[in-house]
Design a protein around this motif. Structure first.
Motif, PDB file in Angstrom:
ATOM      1  N   UNK A   1     -10.523  10.380  -6.253  1.00  0.00           N
ATOM      2  CA  UNK A   1      -9.851  10.871  -4.818  1.00  0.00           C
ATOM      3  C   UNK A   1      -9.120  12.146  -4.763  1.00  0.00           C
ATOM      4  N   UNK A   2      -8.386  12.061  -6.305  1.00  0.00           N
ATOM      5  CA  UNK A   2      -7.220  12.985  -6.069  1.00  0.00           C
ATOM      6  C   UNK A   2      -7.652  14.198  -6.659  1.00  0.00           C
ATOM      7  N   UNK A   3      -8.528  15.180  -7.481  1.00  0.00           N
ATOM      8  CA  UNK A   3      -9.329  16.193  -7.818  1.00  0.00           C
ATOM      9  C   UNK A   3      -9.694  16.457  -5.750  1.00  0.00           C
ATOM     10  N   UNK A   4     -10.043  15.698  -5.733  1.00  0.00           N
ATOM     11  CA  UNK A   4     -11.043  16.346  -4.415  1.00  0.00           C
ATOM     12  C   UNK A   4      -9.915  16.687  -2.645  1.00  0.00           C
ATOM     13  N   UNK A   5      -8.857  16.154  -3.385  1.00  0.00           N
ATOM     14  CA  UNK A   5      -7.514  16.135  -2.679  1.00  0.00           C
ATOM     15  C   UNK A   5      -6.334  17.294  -2.403  1.00  0.00           C
ATOM     16  N   UNK A   6      -6.776  17.394  -3.677  1.00  0.00           N
ATOM     17  CA  UNK A   6      -5.513  18.948  -4.287  1.00  0.00           C
ATOM     18  C   UNK A   6      -6.453  19.882  -4.384  1.00  0.00           C
ATOM     19  N   UNK A   7      -8.240  19.950  -4.597  1.00  0.00           N
ATOM     20  CA  UNK A   7      -9.041  20.786  -4.315  1.00  0.00           C
ATOM     21  C   UNK A   7      -9.422  21.515  -3.103  1.00  0.00           C
ATOM     22  N   UNK A   8      -9.928  20.713  -1.625  1.00  0.00           N
ATOM     23  CA  UNK A   8      -9.954  21.041  -0.478  1.00  0.00           C
ATOM     24  C   UNK A   8      -9.221  19.982   0.549  1.00  0.00           C
ATOM     25  N   UNK A   9      -7.660  19.365  -0.192  1.00  0.00           N
ATOM     26  CA  UNK A   9      -6.655  18.963   0.631  1.00  0.00           C
ATOM     27  C   UNK A   9      -7.494  17.896   1.828  1.00  0.00           C
ATOM     28  N   UNK A  10      -8.615  16.654   1.162  1.00  0.00           N
ATOM     29  CA  UNK A  10      -9.170  16.075   2.608  1.00  0.00           C
ATOM     30  C   UNK A  10      -9.557  14.882   1.095  1.00  0.00           C
ATOM     31  N   UNK A  11      -8.643  13.515   2.677  1.00  0.00           N
ATOM     32  CA  UNK A  11      -8.476  12.661   1.881  1.00  0.00           C
ATOM     33  C   UNK A  11      -9.421  11.490   2.015  1.00  0.00           C
ATOM     34  N   UNK A  12     -10.050  10.502   1.344  1.00  0.00           N
ATOM     35  CA  UNK A  12     -10.624   9.257   1.161  1.00  0.00           C
ATOM     36  C   UNK A  12     -10.976   8.637   2.760  1.00  0.00           C
ATOM     37  N   UNK A  13     -12.305   8.465   3.150  1.00  0.00           N
ATOM     38  CA  UNK A  13     -11.658   7.382   4.819  1.00  0.00           C
ATOM     39  C   UNK A  13     -11.404   5.840   3.610  1.00  0.00           C
ATOM     40  N   UNK A  14     -10.436   5.329   4.354  1.00  0.00           N
ATOM     41  CA  UNK A  14     -10.903   3.644   3.785  1.00  0.00           C
ATOM     42  C   UNK A  14     -11.531   2.494   4.270  1.00  0.00           C
ATOM     43  N   UNK A  15     -12.555   2.042   3.698  1.00  0.00           N
ATOM     44  CA  UNK A  15     -13.020   1.040   4.662  1.00  0.00           C
ATOM     45  C   UNK A  15     -12.053  -0.620   4.532  1.00  0.00           C
ATOM     46  N   UNK A  16     -11.770  -0.708   6.041  1.00  0.00           N
ATOM     47  CA  UNK A  16     -11.191  -1.906   6.762  1.00  0.00           C
ATOM     48  C   UNK A  16     -12.101  -3.325   5.848  1.00  0.00           C
ATOM     49  N   UNK A  17     -11.399  -3.399   5.281  1.00  0.00           N
ATOM     50  CA  UNK A  17     -11.884  -5.762   4.156  1.00  0.00           C
ATOM     51  C   UNK A  17     -11.423  -6.594   5.257  1.00  0.00           C
ATOM     52  N   UNK A  18     -11.554  -6.758   6.431  1.00  0.00           N
ATOM     53  CA  UNK A  18     -11.895  -7.922   7.382  1.00  0.00           C
ATOM     54  C   UNK A  18     -12.370  -7.564   8.816  1.00  0.00           C
ATOM     55  N   UNK A  19     -13.479  -8.251   8.899  1.00  0.00           N
ATOM     56  CA  UNK A  19     -14.187  -8.523   9.582  1.00  0.00           C
ATOM     57  C   UNK A  19     -13.660  -7.854  11.190  1.00  0.00           C
ATOM     58  N   UNK A  20     -14.699  -6.758  11.350  1.00  0.00           N
ATOM     59  CA  UNK A  20     -14.527  -6.404  13.172  1.00  0.00           C
ATOM     60  C   UNK A  20     -14.772  -7.293  13.813  1.00  0.00           C
ATOM     61  N   UNK A  21     -14.152  -6.107  15.333  1.00  0.00           N
ATOM     62  CA  UNK A  21     -13.531  -7.425  16.268  1.00  0.00           C
ATOM     63  C   UNK A  21     -14.575  -6.637  17.598  1.00  0.00           C
ATOM     64  N   UNK A  22     -14.954  -7.689  18.065  1.00  0.00           N
ATOM     65  CA  UNK A  22     -15.997  -7.058  19.420  1.00  0.00           C
ATOM     66  C   UNK A  22     -15.188  -6.682  20.550  1.00  0.00           C
ATOM     67  N   UNK A  23     -15.458  -5.565  21.202  1.00  0.00           N
ATOM     68  CA  UNK A  23     -14.625  -5.016  21.724  1.00  0.00           C
ATOM     69  C   UNK A  23     -13.984  -3.366  21.778  1.00  0.00           C
TER      70      UNK A  23
END
Length: 291
Positions: free
Chosen positions: A143-165
């Protein structure tokens, strides 16, 4: 799964790229802080601007560079897409693939959907189409190399069940296109051909995703986190056939919703990865299918 890309491209020619409907293209520094009640915010969460940064294009599908809440910057980065986007073909029902060598490449996109670089896999960390429809690639970089090379951060997975609506955006790196709608509800069992998925996300009708959007991250607009991975939809109103999934409730009743599209939840993935983003299917709380 959805129509092969050749069919999807034909549909786009007929309908026009801006209006074509439909979902998938199958292939032949950890920190913690505690807030006191006095410092908790009582305002609604700020709506995040959803863009393409961190998404990727595959040869036949979409995907995203993802991390878990406890991932470290120096961990090997991961890419999330669908099980049916695996370059070696669809995993069979009941099949689980782990630690399979891969040198697949991914086009990394910035916020405006410009391809800024190429990432490469070192292996398939995990892939299945049983209970869910996911492939997780481990990359040759961090992740650090991607950030330093391209200025782009990874997307974070939510660790709880999604909610309707919940207001969501499906972000396709393949088509460089987004689809905005809401989570309409959850499907006890989603059956398509020989495959069955559990507790799938059903979109409201506004998300008319098309072939090639398979593997796209489904992002919660309020948090910017990934809550699901886009994977299929009912194209023709057929019952439980390939490209025409049906909903099956706990009593076995079948419902067909022509034109409605679906995704698979991702909150259950995080407990299966430990230190250094290493897959460990024996970890407490890990419910992903095992080989």
């Amino acid at each position: 799964m959805r129509k092969p890309l050749v069919a999807a491209l034909f549909a786009l020619v007929i309908a026009g790229a801006g209006v074509a409907p439909a979902v998938a293209a199958p292939v032949t520094t950890k920190t913690s802080a505690t807030k006191t009640s006095a410092t908790k915010s009582t305002t609604a969460p700020t709506i995040q601007a959803v863009n393409f940064a961190g998404t990727v294009s595959l040869s036949n599908c979409s995907g995203s560079v993802i991390r878990f809440p406890n991932s470290e910057d120096d961990d090997p980065a991961l890419v999330l897409t669908n099980g049916h986007c695996l370059e070696t073909g669809f995993p069979e029902p009941g099949e689980v693939i782990v630690d399979q060598a891969s040198s697949r490449s991914f086009g990394l996109l910035n916020s405006s959907a410009t391809r800024v670089g190429t990432l490469r896999a070192s292996k398939v960390a995990y892939s299945t189409m049983t209970d869910t429809d996911v492939t997780i690639y481990q990359l040759t970089t961090t992740y650090a190399r991607i950030k330093s090379t391209y200025g782009i951060s990874a997307l974070t997975l939510q660790d709880t069940h999604p909610v309707a609506g919940t207001a969501i955006t499906v972000v396709s790196g393949y088509w460089k296109r987004t689809y905005a709608c809401n989570i309409d509800g959850f499907v006890y069992r989603l059956k398509e051909g020989d495959w069955t998925w559990k507790d799938s996300v059903r979109y409201t009708s506004a998300c008319q995703t098309i072939g090639g959007t398979s593997g796209s991250p489904v992002i919660d607009n309020a948090t910017g986190k990934v809550v699901a991975v886009n994977n299929t939809g009912n194209e023709d109103g057929e019952r439980c056939t390939e490209n025409n999934p049906c909903e099956v409730d706990a009593n076995g009743n079948v419902t067909v919703r022509e034109g409605i599209n679906y995704a698979e939840e991702t909150y259950q993935i995080a407990p299966c990865f430990g230190l250094d983003n290493k897959l460990d299917l024996s970890r407490t709380g890990c419910t992903l299918p095992k080989p």
